[in-house]
Design an enzyme around this catalytic site. Structure first.
Site, mmCIF file in Angstrom:
data_model
loop_
_atom_site.group_PDB
_atom_site.id
_atom_site.type_symbol
_atom_site.label_atom_id
_atom_site.label_comp_id
_atom_site.label_asym_id
_atom_site.label_seq_id
_atom_site.Cartn_x
_atom_site.Cartn_y
_atom_site.Cartn_z
ATOM 1 N N TYR A 1 -5.998 4.555 7.069
ATOM 2 C CA TYR A 1 -5.655 3.514 8.045
ATOM 3 C C TYR A 1 -5.990 3.810 9.507
ATOM 4 C CZ TYR A 1 -2.921 1.687 4.125
ATOM 5 O OH TYR A 1 -2.537 1.202 2.908
ATOM 6 N N CYS B 1 -3.892 -0.490 1.319
ATOM 7 C CA CYS B 1 -3.190 -1.585 0.640
ATOM 8 C C CYS B 1 -2.953 -2.714 1.640
ATOM 9 C CB CYS B 1 -1.873 -1.092 0.050
ATOM 10 S SG CYS B 1 -2.090 0.135 -1.269
ATOM 11 N N TRP C 1 3.592 10.431 2.828
ATOM 12 C CA TRP C 1 2.191 10.636 2.473
ATOM 13 C C TRP C 1 1.949 12.002 1.818
ATOM 14 C CZ3 TRP C 1 -1.928 7.475 2.291
ATOM 15 C CH2 TRP C 1 -1.825 6.226 2.930
ATOM 16 N N ASP D 1 3.536 -2.666 -3.933
ATOM 17 C CA ASP D 1 4.658 -2.223 -4.745
ATOM 18 C C ASP D 1 5.897 -2.876 -4.140
ATOM 19 O OD1 ASP D 1 6.793 -0.912 -5.875
ATOM 20 O OD2 ASP D 1 6.126 1.106 -5.368
ATOM 21 N N ARG E 1 -3.660 -6.238 -0.216
ATOM 22 C CA ARG E 1 -4.344 -6.413 -1.507
ATOM 23 C C ARG E 1 -3.473 -5.989 -2.676
ATOM 24 N NH1 ARG E 1 -5.732 -1.753 -4.004
ATOM 25 N NH2 ARG E 1 -5.552 0.113 -2.711
ATOM 26 N N GLU F 1 5.473 6.363 10.905
ATOM 27 C CA GLU F 1 4.186 6.193 10.233
ATOM 28 C C GLU F 1 3.275 5.285 11.043
ATOM 29 O OE1 GLU F 1 2.607 4.849 5.821
ATOM 30 O OE2 GLU F 1 3.995 3.539 6.895
#
Length: 325
Positions: free
Chosen positions: A146, A207, A104, A230, A227, A82
């Site tokens: 991203y 995130c 994803w 999980d 921010r 990733e």
């Protein structure tokens, strides 16, 4: 919003620490605190979470050490693939699916099912993404997530009469490598993913949004501000990727790895992850993974999966849990 203080874990879960200095206790202590003390709230997924605001975990990268959780198996090659995908600037899941990486896939799959009414299975959807370029172009793109912001942040330049055209994209990653080499003492070694103008076009707003690098002596450290985290599922990948990117940047800049420092804003556990939480907190961390970089590529963008060699990683069993989309 209600307090989750009534959800205390069984005393048997508070196991004695075989190695109280092990970095992973930071993670387990945070997990326990969220589950027992976090605010319970309804989130955008409708599942609900328990959450705390503001947390920090630090890890020293000296000697090749890497922050892989040992209380459950972390598929570090998936996380690495990733990260390498981010560095290409690609925003389509096709290259990931071609490598068997499905982390994803749920977002475009959910959109496809909603818009077409086709209840296609995930495996079949991913296979079609790989086999059919036109289908992938229509359904596999995540928007400017991203990688797009990291290496091709959009710019606009004036033309005439108040009109603008798209200018050359900004490669933040390349800029930070250059600035670390030329001006290591700068306080501006930052990679930012939170492009306010493009958030609505993203399948998921970033995130892990802000990375800041810092040189002290000959050691390169990095702080990641996330921010939303999980803690049960996403954190393991985020911490690994933070450390890996720091190692790669250090190698490219002729520096030694320093610290990987993770900072979370809204740090949460999903209410349907009770089994994961209780199982993981019943385990004790042990051992340490180490990473060797097999070669030094010409640039930060030229690493391949076979360049990363992990040793000493002996995790406990994988703990399955559902992903909230």
């Amino acid at each position: 919003m209600t307090s989750a203080s009534t959800h205390a874990l069984p005393q048997s879960i508070a196991a004695e620490r075989a190695d109280p200095a092990h970095w992973e206790w930071q993670y387990l202590d945070l997990m326990r605190r969220i589950w027992e003390e976090g605010d319970e709230r309804v989130d955008r997924t409708g599942i609900g979470t328990r959450a705390l605001f503001g947390a920090t975990i630090r890890f020293d990268l000296a000697g090749g050490a890497m922050p892989l959780l040992t209380t459950k198996r972390v598929y570090w090659k998936t996380a690495t693939r990733e990260l390498l995908w981010f560095l290409t600037g690609n925003t389509n899941i096709r290259p990931l699916c071609a490598q068997g990486v499905e982390i994803w896939t749920d977002w475009p799959l959910d959109r496809y099912r909603r818009e077409t009414g086709d209840p296609i299975e995930r495996k079949a959807f991913s296979a079609r993404i790989v086999e059919d370029a036109d289908f992938a172009a229509r359904w596999g793109d995540l928007g400017p997530v991203y990688g797009k912001q990291w290496v091709d942040w959009p710019t606009f330049e004036p033309v005439a009469d108040g009109l603008y055209r798209q200018g050359p994209g900004i490669n933040q990653v390349a800029q930070v490598v250059a600035s670390l080499k030329a001006n290591p003492g700068s306080r501006r070694h930052i990679i930012e993913g939170w492009n306010v103008a493009e958030l609505d076009a993203m399948a998921l707003p970033p995130c892990h949004k802000s990375y800041q690098f810092h040189v002290s002596g000959n050691r390169l450290s990095c702080i990641l501000y996330q921010r939303s985290c999980d803690l049960g599922l996403g954190f393991a990948f985020n911490m690994w990727s933070l450390a890996l990117l720091t190692r790669m940047m250090a190698q490219q800049c002729n520096l030694e790895p320093g610290e990987a420092i993770w900072m979370g804003g809204d740090v949460h556990l999903y209410l349907n992850h009770a089994a994961l939480v209780e199982e993981q907190l019943a385990r004790r961390p042990e051992g340490m993974a180490h990473l060797e970089l097999a070669r030094r590529p010409e640039t930060i963008f030229d690493y391949r999966i076979e360049d990363f060699v992990v040793s000493g990683y002996a995790p406990q069993a994988h703990i399955a849990a559902p992903v909230a989309v």
